[in-house]
Design a protein around this motif. Structure first.
Motif, PDB file in Angstrom:
ATOM      1  N   GLY A 355       0.831  -1.208   0.000  1.00  0.00           N
ATOM      2  CA  GLY A 355       0.000   0.000   0.000  1.00  0.00           C
ATOM      3  C   GLY A 355       0.865   1.257   0.000  1.00  0.00           C
ATOM      4  O   GLY A 355       0.660   2.179  -0.805  1.00  0.00           O
ATOM      5  N   LEU A 356       1.849   1.289   0.889  1.00  0.00           N
ATOM      6  CA  LEU A 356       2.712   2.479   0.972  1.00  0.00           C
ATOM      7  C   LEU A 356       3.521   2.646  -0.306  1.00  0.00           C
ATOM      8  O   LEU A 356       3.708   3.774  -0.795  1.00  0.00           O
ATOM      9  CB  LEU A 356       3.631   2.366   2.195  1.00  0.00           C
ATOM     10  N   GLU A 357       3.970   1.535  -0.879  1.00  0.00           N
ATOM     11  CA  GLU A 357       4.721   1.623  -2.148  1.00  0.00           C
ATOM     12  C   GLU A 357       3.857   2.278  -3.228  1.00  0.00           C
ATOM     13  O   GLU A 357       4.341   3.114  -3.996  1.00  0.00           O
ATOM     14  CB  GLU A 357       5.135   0.222  -2.618  1.00  0.00           C
ATOM     15  N   ILE A 358       2.593   1.903  -3.296  1.00  0.00           N
ATOM     16  CA  ILE A 358       1.721   2.476  -4.333  1.00  0.00           C
ATOM     17  C   ILE A 358       1.595   3.989  -4.129  1.00  0.00           C
ATOM     18  O   ILE A 358       1.754   4.775  -5.067  1.00  0.00           O
ATOM     19  CB  ILE A 358       0.337   1.795  -4.336  1.00  0.00           C
ATOM     20  N   ALA A 408      11.069  -6.538   4.740  1.00  0.00           N
ATOM     21  CA  ALA A 408      12.042  -5.495   4.393  1.00  0.00           C
ATOM     22  C   ALA A 408      12.957  -5.994   3.279  1.00  0.00           C
ATOM     23  O   ALA A 408      13.356  -5.239   2.385  1.00  0.00           O
ATOM     24  CB  ALA A 408      12.838  -5.105   5.622  1.00  0.00           C
ATOM     25  N   GLN A 409      13.258  -7.281   3.327  1.00  0.00           N
ATOM     26  CA  GLN A 409      14.159  -7.876   2.337  1.00  0.00           C
ATOM     27  C   GLN A 409      13.517  -7.907   0.941  1.00  0.00           C
ATOM     28  O   GLN A 409      14.161  -7.634  -0.060  1.00  0.00           O
ATOM     29  CB  GLN A 409      14.443  -9.296   2.818  1.00  0.00           C
ATOM     30  N   PHE A 410      12.216  -8.229   0.869  1.00  0.00           N
ATOM     31  CA  PHE A 410      11.570  -8.409  -0.435  1.00  0.00           C
ATOM     32  C   PHE A 410      10.793  -7.182  -0.913  1.00  0.00           C
ATOM     33  O   PHE A 410      10.221  -7.204  -1.985  1.00  0.00           O
ATOM     34  CB  PHE A 410      10.628  -9.625  -0.404  1.00  0.00           C
ATOM     35  N   SER A 411      10.747  -6.141  -0.088  1.00  0.00           N
ATOM     36  CA  SER A 411       9.943  -4.987  -0.476  1.00  0.00           C
ATOM     37  C   SER A 411      10.836  -3.852  -0.948  1.00  0.00           C
ATOM     38  O   SER A 411      11.943  -3.658  -0.437  1.00  0.00           O
ATOM     39  CB  SER A 411       9.117  -4.536   0.729  1.00  0.00           C
ATOM     40  N   ALA A 412      10.333  -3.085  -1.899  1.00  0.00           N
ATOM     41  CA  ALA A 412      11.079  -1.927  -2.385  1.00  0.00           C
ATOM     42  C   ALA A 412      10.957  -0.752  -1.411  1.00  0.00           C
ATOM     43  O   ALA A 412      11.649   0.250  -1.550  1.00  0.00           O
ATOM     44  CB  ALA A 412      10.537  -1.512  -3.748  1.00  0.00           C
ATOM     45  N   LEU A 413      10.105  -0.887  -0.420  1.00  0.00           N
ATOM     46  CA  LEU A 413       9.774   0.259   0.428  1.00  0.00           C
ATOM     47  C   LEU A 413      11.009   0.888   1.063  1.00  0.00           C
ATOM     48  O   LEU A 413      11.126   2.110   1.141  1.00  0.00           O
ATOM     49  CB  LEU A 413       8.781  -0.181   1.520  1.00  0.00           C
ATOM     50  N   LYS A 414      11.938   0.017   1.481  1.00  0.00           N
ATOM     51  CA  LYS A 414      13.130   0.519   2.182  1.00  0.00           C
ATOM     52  C   LYS A 414      13.928   1.485   1.312  1.00  0.00           C
ATOM     53  O   LYS A 414      14.545   2.416   1.811  1.00  0.00           O
ATOM     54  CB  LYS A 414      14.008  -0.678   2.578  1.00  0.00           C
ATOM     55  N   SER A 415      13.899   1.245   0.009  1.00  0.00           N
ATOM     56  CA  SER A 415      14.716   2.086  -0.870  1.00  0.00           C
ATOM     57  C   SER A 415      13.969   3.328  -1.370  1.00  0.00           C
ATOM     58  O   SER A 415      14.521   4.124  -2.117  1.00  0.00           O
ATOM     59  CB  SER A 415      15.195   1.257  -2.062  1.00  0.00           C
TER      60      SER A 415
END
Ligand SMILES: [Zn+2]
Ligand SMILES: [Zn+2]
Length: 553
Positions: A355-358, A408-415
């Protein structure tokens, strides 16, 4: 006609290109106005240190109609005791719904799933919701008449007239399609329906349903384009269906709702991955599309959807273990399943990140609207928390660190480093929804607009800031001060009234005589009745678009 002048505050009014400028706001007779040279204001209020925006507008929140009441019926424990426990507030009653929205600075909310046979109830329930202006989208695309017409190859004009009649009868703002054709297919024991898969009985596909409805709304000039809850909600790998649904539109404008639930890949060790980037790229490439997110919020909630097929599939995950499935006159469907989103669950944590990524990957804020699909992703009362997640990267990363470690490992959110600005929040929460609904005098602070105003004390903690605005005005009336209600006016009803061929009523009567249960003439809500349903609140017809304003294609 008394005047109120708010001075010293910074205005965020994206519709009029005002981005944090210190300007006076003048309210006269319920509208934004200006003072004549030398004219004193009857009342002056100093709002220095504050940020002023138009009242918030929620374009997708389940606040009226059958499902919400079933959810309340299913969860009596959520309505006992009170106190501050957020678990108790997932489906507040009508009065609490209105009050809590207003206490956060919202002044309008739209129910997305109204069925024609239940439209009176939906309007009455929204009428009982104080202060907020409201409206609803009528559901089409799973009812017998529509599917039969599609199977028979009816002319596009007939669909235009069916949609026009439905909007006229139900006094709706637009049309929502839910799992196109799938709710009906479930009644024929189909357990999924892909975009190009034929309905077992009618032999029509979701692709045809989506295209036909989008085209009909476009022909009528309804400002809010087709509101789409796509196929395969919540299923791993459903990004394929979502992109096929976008493809089915063939360039017609549309609004894709709660897209977080429709942006899942099936990669990685758990065969469940984020497809937020693919979705955002599709939206970024198509200015005629808009989305709302349906962000999930950790904790207890209840999911209430017209999508019986998908809710039946989810029933095994109910927490607590109970659920309701229902229908009205074989024209609708619904599933109500209580649920708890858990930080320790890989799937739930990834849904949160998607959701946050979108929100952060859709480049143009005018194409994305802030929602939790209340109460499906979480209650609307969590909006201030969500705003902080979007505006404050370090807060977001703190939260991410608490979740299932693989996310965190599989999500783009961190970057993703983007932090939304106040101006962008003003777009996501009021300016864009007003524009997408065709509300020309709402969602902004220009002269002539309704004086729906929220004044927030500027605070680096954006959650605190958006939880309890200093002042909220509805049509120029002060309704809330520092989170305490000061007045409780009745809200108005927004609806569209497109032109269509009135003789279609004859077609409906003929079909009803052969197959129907409820007389179509009895479904029609007149203006006087609508006014009574809305407890005498203002009727707010929204103009349809003409010619070029309709956009592509
Ligand atoms: Zn939906
Ligand atoms: Zn919804």
């Amino acid at each position: 006609m008394s005047t109120i002048r708010l001075h010293g505050g910074r205005l965020h009014d994206p519709t009029n290109g005002v981005d944090g400028d210190v300007r006076d706001l003048v309210v006269r007779d319920g509208r934004i106005d200006r003072l004549a040279p030398g004219e004193p204001a009857d009342e002056s209020i100093d709002i220095s240190g504050c940020v002023a925006m138009a009242g918030g507008i929620d374009l997708h929140t389940h606040i009226g109609g059958g499902k919400v009441n079933l959810a309340r019926l299913l969860l009596p424990e959520h309505h006992r005791g009170g106190g501050d426990d957020p678990c108790r507030h997932v489906t507040p009653g009508t009065r609490d719904t209105g009050r809590r929205y207003v206490q956060m600075g919202y002044t309008a909310a739209f129910e997305p799933a109204m069925v024609a046979t239940n439209a009176r109830h939906a309007h009455m329930e929204m009428g009982d919701t104080p202060i907020l202006d409201h409206g609803a989208y009528a559901m089409l695309g799973n009812d017998e008449l529509f599917l039969q017409m599609l199977a028979e190859g009816a002319h596009p004009d007939e669909f235009r007239d069916l949609i026009g009649w439905t909007l006229h009868a139900t006094k709706a703002m637009g049309v929502k399609v839910v799992n196109p054709g799938g709710i009906s297919a479930f009644k024929f024991n189909q357990r999924r329906l892909n975009v190009d898969e034929p309905h077992r009985h009618w032999q029509v596909t979701p692709r045809q349903v989506v295209h036909t409805l989008a085209r009909g709304l476009h022909a009528l000039g309804v400002p809010h384009p087709l509101h789409i809850h796509g196929s395969n909600l919540g299923a791993a790998g459903n990004i394929a269906s979502t992109l096929e649904t976008i493809d089915a539109l063939e360039g017609l404008p549309a609004h894709l709702t709660h897209v977080q639930f429709h942006a899942y890949g099936n990669e990685g060790p758990k065969k469940f991955s984020s497809a937020a980037l693919a979705l955002a790229e599709a939206v970024n490439a198509r200015p005629q599309l808009s989305v709302d997110v349906g962000q999930i919020i950790f904790g207890h909630t209840v999911t209430a959807s017209g999508d019986t097929m998908r809710q039946f599939a989810n029933a095994g995950l109910a927490n607590p273990r109970k659920a309701i499935f229902s229908d009205i006159e074989c024209e609708a469907g619904c599933g109500v399943v209580p649920f708890r989103y858990r930080e320790a669950s890989y799937v739930n944590a990834l849904q949160w990140a998607i959701g946050l990524e979108i929100f952060l990957l859709v480049r143009n804020p005018w194409q994305v609207v802030l929602t939790t699909d209340h109460p499906n992703g979480g209650p609307f009362t969590s909006y201030p928390h969500l705003i902080r997640l979007l505006m404050d990267r370090s807060f977001r990363e703190e939260q991410l660190a608490k979740l299932h470690p693989e996310v965190a490992q599989f999500s783009a959110l961190k970057s993703i480093t983007r932090e939304l600005t106040l101006q962008e929040i003003a777009i996501l929460t009021r300016a864009a929804p007003a524009k997408l609904l065709g509300l020309r005098d709402r969602g902004h602070l220009g002269e002539g607009a309704a004086a729906d105003i929220a004044v927030y004390r500027d605070d680096a903690d954006r959650e605190r800031m958006f939880t309890a605005p200093e002042l909220v005005f509805k049509d120029g009336v002060l309704v809330s001060r520092a989170g305490r209600l000061t007045a409780e006016p009745v809200g108005g009803t927004h609806f569209v009234a497109p032109d269509y061929d009135l003789s279609f009523a004859q077609t409906l009567r003929r079909r009803h005589a052969r197959h129907g249960s409820v007389n179509p003439d009895h479904l029609v809500i007149g203006h006087d009745e609508l006014c009574a349903c809305g407890r005498g609140g203002a009727l707010l017809p929204v103009a349809c678009l003409q010619g070029q304003d309709r956009g592509a294609p």
